[in-house]
Design a protein around this motif. Structure first.
Motif, PDB file in Angstrom:
ATOM      1  N   THR A 213       1.691  14.123  21.479  1.00  0.00           N
ATOM      2  CA  THR A 213       3.150  13.993  21.461  1.00  0.00           C
ATOM      3  C   THR A 213       3.811  15.248  20.896  1.00  0.00           C
ATOM      4  O   THR A 213       4.800  15.738  21.451  1.00  0.00           O
TER       5      THR A 213
ATOM      6  N   LEU B 159       3.592  17.966  23.486  1.00  0.00           N
ATOM      7  CA  LEU B 159       4.555  17.710  24.564  1.00  0.00           C
ATOM      8  C   LEU B 159       5.977  18.041  24.120  1.00  0.00           C
ATOM      9  O   LEU B 159       6.766  18.601  24.892  1.00  0.00           O
TER      10      LEU B 159
ATOM     11  N   LEU C 106       7.754  12.355  28.778  1.00  0.00           N
ATOM     12  CA  LEU C 106       6.347  12.076  28.455  1.00  0.00           C
ATOM     13  C   LEU C 106       6.121  12.043  26.943  1.00  0.00           C
ATOM     14  O   LEU C 106       5.312  11.266  26.448  1.00  0.00           O
ATOM     15  N   SER C 107       6.859  12.872  26.203  1.00  0.00           N
ATOM     16  CA  SER C 107       6.707  12.855  24.739  1.00  0.00           C
ATOM     17  C   SER C 107       7.221  11.542  24.156  1.00  0.00           C
ATOM     18  O   SER C 107       6.672  11.045  23.174  1.00  0.00           O
TER      19      SER C 107
ATOM     20  N   ILE D 184       7.030   8.655  25.724  1.00  0.00           N
ATOM     21  CA  ILE D 184       5.947   7.715  26.033  1.00  0.00           C
ATOM     22  C   ILE D 184       4.811   7.904  25.030  1.00  0.00           C
ATOM     23  O   ILE D 184       4.241   6.927  24.525  1.00  0.00           O
TER      24      ILE D 184
END
Length: 175
Positions: free
Chosen positions: A124, A127, A142-143, A145
């Motif tokens: 994370t 990202l 995406l980070s 998530i």
């Protein structure tokens, strides 16, 4: 009348004792634990009965374990890797009679969730950094998530730390 009811758990890794009490209370009302649907537990309608429930989070299971538990009066209700919920008549001796064996299983689970949370934390952060540098919306999404995965690892990790600390305190007081 409905054949099934669904209830959200408190988090088996965080406070299993609350969920075990909820399962027993539901059985006393005629709703017996049947299945785990993610964060929800499914209860089937039946005759009210005073059952007690126990959780075993050991991943190393085999049929011998189930046979041993059955001989002691415990019936498996939910059999999933890393989560086994058993039911027995009220007054049946507990599955874990000694604190040391329970602590051993809790420590294995704590390691597993700790590694999971750590790996997702690193992913994370990477990202977030790369997403910020490139201004990529996809990487930023995406980070987010990844952050949810950190939470799904960190909360059970912290709950298991609490259970282990309480177990060690109990073990010291028993000595």
């Amino acid at each position: 009348m409905a054949k099934y009811k669904y209830r959200m758990g408190n988090g088996l890794a965080i406070s299993p004792e609350k969920d075990m009490r909820m399962f027993a209370e539901m059985s006393a009302k005629g709703w017996h634990l049947e299945e785990n649907d993610g964060i929800l537990f499914r209860f089937a309608q039946g005759e009210p009965h005073r059952y007690i429930y126990a959780l075993n989070m050991d991943e190393d299971t085999d049929e011998t374990m189930y046979e041993t538990y059955a001989q002691c009066g415990w019936t498996p209700v939910i059999k999933e890797k890393g989560m086994h919920i058993f039911r027995a008549e009220e007054g049946t001796p507990p599955i874990f009679s000694d604190t040391a064996s329970k602590l051993e299983i809790l420590e294995k689970e704590r390691r597993k969730f700790g590694i999971y949370a750590l790996v997702w934390s690193i992913i994370t952060v990477l990202l977030l950094i790369i997403g910020d540098m490139t201004q990529s919306m996809l990487l930023q999404i995406l980070s987010l998530i990844g952050l949810t995965q950190v939470i799904f690892g960190a909360f059970p990790f912290l709950g298991l730390c609490r259970q282990i600390r309480e177990g060690r305190r109990k073990e010291e007081n028993d000595d």
